[in-house]
Motif scaffolding. Structure first.
Motif, PDB file in Angstrom:
ATOM      1  N   MET A  21       6.809  12.321  -0.405  1.00 39.31           N
ATOM      2  CA  MET A  21       7.699  13.321   0.190  1.00 39.31           C
ATOM      3  C   MET A  21       6.940  14.500   0.799  1.00 39.31           C
ATOM      4  N   ARG A  22       5.611  14.505   0.634  1.00 39.19           N
ATOM      5  CA  ARG A  22       4.832  15.630   1.121  1.00 39.19           C
ATOM      6  C   ARG A  22       3.527  15.153   1.723  1.00 39.19           C
ATOM      7  N   SER A  23       3.099  15.813   2.792  1.00 42.00           N
ATOM      8  CA  SER A  23       1.804  15.524   3.383  1.00 42.00           C
ATOM      9  C   SER A  23       0.714  16.209   2.553  1.00 42.00           C
ATOM     10  N   HIS A  24      -0.344  15.468   2.227  1.00 39.92           N
ATOM     11  CA  HIS A  24      -1.469  16.037   1.486  1.00 39.92           C
ATOM     12  C   HIS A  24      -2.714  15.239   1.820  1.00 39.92           C
ATOM     13  N   ARG A  25      -3.880  15.839   1.650  1.00 36.79           N
ATOM     14  CA  ARG A  25      -5.141  15.187   2.002  1.00 36.79           C
ATOM     15  C   ARG A  25      -6.024  14.896   0.792  1.00 36.79           C
ATOM     16  N   ALA A  26      -5.780  15.535  -0.339  1.00 38.60           N
ATOM     17  CA  ALA A  26      -6.632  15.353  -1.510  1.00 38.60           C
ATOM     18  C   ALA A  26      -6.522  13.934  -2.059  1.00 38.60           C
ATOM     19  N   CYS A  27      -7.657  13.356  -2.428  1.00 35.08           N
ATOM     20  CA  CYS A  27      -7.665  12.002  -2.978  1.00 35.08           C
ATOM     21  C   CYS A  27      -6.916  11.924  -4.303  1.00 35.08           C
ATOM     22  N   GLU A 202      -3.646  -5.709  -6.738  1.00 32.71           N
ATOM     23  CA  GLU A 202      -2.449  -6.125  -6.005  1.00 32.71           C
ATOM     24  C   GLU A 202      -1.238  -5.290  -6.410  1.00 32.71           C
ATOM     25  N   GLU A 203      -1.086  -5.047  -7.707  1.00 33.95           N
ATOM     26  CA  GLU A 203       0.045  -4.252  -8.185  1.00 33.95           C
ATOM     27  C   GLU A 203       0.028  -2.837  -7.621  1.00 33.95           C
ATOM     28  N   LEU A 204      -1.162  -2.279  -7.431  1.00 29.18           N
ATOM     29  CA  LEU A 204      -1.290  -0.909  -6.930  1.00 29.18           C
ATOM     30  C   LEU A 204      -1.365  -0.840  -5.404  1.00 29.18           C
ATOM     31  N   GLY A 205      -1.325  -1.994  -4.758  1.00 30.31           N
ATOM     32  CA  GLY A 205      -1.379  -2.004  -3.299  1.00 30.31           C
ATOM     33  C   GLY A 205      -2.726  -1.557  -2.755  1.00 30.31           C
ATOM     34  N   MET A 206      -3.795  -1.794  -3.514  1.00 30.50           N
ATOM     35  CA  MET A 206      -5.125  -1.406  -3.070  1.00 30.50           C
ATOM     36  C   MET A 206      -5.781  -2.549  -2.303  1.00 30.50           C
ATOM     37  N   SER A 207      -6.746  -2.207  -1.476  1.00 30.53           N
ATOM     38  CA  SER A 207      -7.479  -3.234  -0.736  1.00 30.53           C
ATOM     39  C   SER A 207      -8.968  -2.932  -0.808  1.00 30.53           C
ATOM     40  N   GLY A 208      -9.759  -3.974  -0.643  1.00 32.62           N
ATOM     41  CA  GLY A 208     -11.202  -3.795  -0.751  1.00 32.62           C
ATOM     42  C   GLY A 208     -11.945  -4.867   0.013  1.00 32.62           C
ATOM     43  N   GLY A 209     -13.262  -4.740   0.030  1.00 32.85           N
ATOM     44  CA  GLY A 209     -14.095  -5.710   0.720  1.00 32.85           C
ATOM     45  C   GLY A 209     -15.412  -5.904   0.005  1.00 32.85           C
ATOM     46  N   ILE A 210     -16.063  -7.041   0.266  1.00 30.88           N
ATOM     47  CA  ILE A 210     -17.349  -7.347  -0.345  1.00 30.88           C
ATOM     48  C   ILE A 210     -18.311  -7.884   0.693  1.00 30.88           C
ATOM     49  N   ILE A 211     -19.595  -7.749   0.403  1.00 31.25           N
ATOM     50  CA  ILE A 211     -20.638  -8.396   1.203  1.00 31.25           C
ATOM     51  C   ILE A 211     -21.427  -9.308   0.277  1.00 31.25           C
ATOM     52  N   GLU A 224      -7.145   2.840  -1.197  1.00 27.65           N
ATOM     53  CA  GLU A 224      -5.716   2.703  -0.921  1.00 27.65           C
ATOM     54  C   GLU A 224      -5.265   3.635   0.193  1.00 27.65           C
ATOM     55  N   ARG A 225      -4.120   3.279   0.778  1.00 32.24           N
ATOM     56  CA  ARG A 225      -3.486   4.102   1.800  1.00 32.24           C
ATOM     57  C   ARG A 225      -2.985   5.408   1.198  1.00 32.24           C
ATOM     58  N   SER A 226      -3.044   6.475   2.002  1.00 33.45           N
ATOM     59  CA  SER A 226      -2.449   7.753   1.615  1.00 33.45           C
ATOM     60  C   SER A 226      -1.737   8.328   2.822  1.00 33.45           C
ATOM     61  N   GLY A 227      -0.420   8.340   2.787  1.00 31.52           N
ATOM     62  CA  GLY A 227       0.348   8.828   3.923  1.00 31.52           C
ATOM     63  C   GLY A 227       0.311   7.856   5.089  1.00 31.52           C
ATOM     64  N   ASP A 228       0.597   8.372   6.276  1.00 28.03           N
ATOM     65  CA  ASP A 228       0.707   7.515   7.454  1.00 28.03           C
ATOM     66  C   ASP A 228      -0.618   7.249   8.154  1.00 28.03           C
ATOM     67  N   ASP A 229      -1.608   8.134   7.970  1.00 28.80           N
ATOM     68  CA  ASP A 229      -2.797   8.032   8.821  1.00 28.80           C
ATOM     69  C   ASP A 229      -4.131   8.074   8.074  1.00 28.80           C
ATOM     70  N   MET A 230      -4.115   7.998   6.753  1.00 26.24           N
ATOM     71  CA  MET A 230      -5.368   8.138   6.012  1.00 26.24           C
ATOM     72  C   MET A 230      -5.521   7.054   4.950  1.00 26.24           C
ATOM     73  N   PHE A 231      -6.756   6.609   4.787  1.00 28.23           N
ATOM     74  CA  PHE A 231      -7.120   5.675   3.723  1.00 28.23           C
ATOM     75  C   PHE A 231      -8.140   6.362   2.836  1.00 28.23           C
ATOM     76  N   ILE A 232      -8.002   6.195   1.515  1.00 25.29           N
ATOM     77  CA  ILE A 232      -8.934   6.798   0.562  1.00 25.29           C
ATOM     78  C   ILE A 232      -9.836   5.713  -0.024  1.00 25.29           C
ATOM     79  N   VAL A 233     -11.129   5.878   0.132  1.00 20.73           N
ATOM     80  CA  VAL A 233     -12.093   4.968  -0.493  1.00 20.73           C
ATOM     81  C   VAL A 233     -12.394   5.509  -1.891  1.00 20.73           C
ATOM     82  N   HIS A 234     -11.901   4.818  -2.904  1.00 24.45           N
ATOM     83  CA  HIS A 234     -12.085   5.275  -4.287  1.00 24.45           C
ATOM     84  C   HIS A 234     -13.413   4.808  -4.887  1.00 24.45           C
TER      85      HIS A 234
END
Length: 299
Positions: A21-27, A202-211, A224-234
């Motif tokens: 319900m609110r725009s925020h940038r903090a991870c 999967e339950e948390l809707g997170m995505s990742g990658g490997i090499i 995971e996604r945060s809002g409409d335009d940002m992804f957070i790399v945890h």
């Protein structure tokens, strides 16, 4: 404390509803982050005046998040003031972004002050910069990637899926042994959280990658996604002996999975000199500041 419920995976929907319900940038204001770190920070929440309020407890110190929702912000603050008085604890808020402080100042002019800590500010980058790694300022990163490509012909990238999750967990455990996690409580805690994240991906809707190199996983990342335009790399882990593995997984993950986003949040540096140097070397678009809010008489 009984009015606040311990955060678990079962709370993901209600947390997502109010945080959205609110725009925020903090991870820190992401569902996955709150669920995965809830044991470490004894993270709890309540809904008061139709506003989500999160409580954190670290070393017996308690602080709260900014109330989020469609309710009346002043009423939520008044509820929280009363709660702190009832519990006999000082009122203190954390993870307060500049626009949040502006709203507080409008309601309670001159009553509070905010203390920002550079160590806790998130690094937020333009997706295109991390994807393309072009220009003079990224010359060093490009060299690391080119060296990786030159010395590792048999490498592949793939997303994290159910079929490779167990391999990812084994890689993380190996990384833990190599990096002395048993002697470092904070590293050990992060590894436990990362493994939990892989299991609940999967339950948390997170995505990742490997090499992989010759079939062996040598680097992984997840967020995971945060809002409409940002992804957070945890999380991001790679074996130190593979030169260029970190910039490679960083770029490949953005290239394959994150092209739809405008910004990539790669979290804070926690005041660690080497980590700060690494994050600054990618030239953030801006820093997402987070402060501690206290009454002026407490200062």
């Amino acid at each position: 404390m009984e009015k606040f419920k311990k955060i678990t995976i079962e709370d993901k929907e209600i947390l997502g509803k109010y945080l959205g319900m609110r725009s925020h940038r903090a991870c820190d204001y992401s569902v996955g982050n709150l669920v995965l770190w809830s044991e470490v920070y004894d993270t709890r929440y309540t809904i008061a005046e139709d506003m989500l309020i999160i409580m954190f407890r670290v070393d017996e110190k308690v602080n709260f998040s900014f109330p989020m929702g469609k309710g009346d912000l002043k009423k939520a603050f008044e509820w929280l003031f009363a709660y702190c008085e009832e519990q006999g604890i000082p009122f203190e808020m954390n993870i307060i972004e500049p626009d949040m402080f502006d709203e507080i100042e409008n309601i309670y002019p001159g009553e509070f002050e905010i203390r920002y800590n550079r160590d806790h500010a998130d690094y937020v980058y333009h997706m295109e910069d991390l994807k393309n790694i072009t220009g003079k300022k990224y010359h060093g990163k490009k060299n690391h990637i080119n060296k990786f490509l030159k010395t590792n012909e048999d490498w592949t990238y793939e997303p994290i899926t159910d079929s490779n999750t167990e391999e990812c967990i084994e890689m993380v455990k190996e990384w833990c042994v190599q990096n002395g996690c048993c002697e470092d409580k904070s590293k050990a805690a992060e590894i436990c959280v990362l493994i939990k994240g892989l299991q609940l991906r999967e339950e948390l809707g997170m995505s990742g990658g490997i090499i992989r190199i010759n079939g062996r996983i040598i680097a992984l990342t997840m967020g995971e996604r945060s809002g409409d335009d940002m992804f957070i790399v945890h999380f991001e882990k790679a074996f130190a002996e593979i030169q260029g593995a970190y910039p490679m997984i960083n770029q490949q993950f953005v290239l394959h999975e994150l092209s739809e986003y405008r910004y990539i949040n790669r979290e804070e540096d926690m005041g660690i000199e080497g980590l700060r140097k690494a994050k600054e070397s990618y030239y953030p678009a801006f820093m997402a500041e987070k402060g501690i809010l206290v009454r002026k008489e407490q200062a």
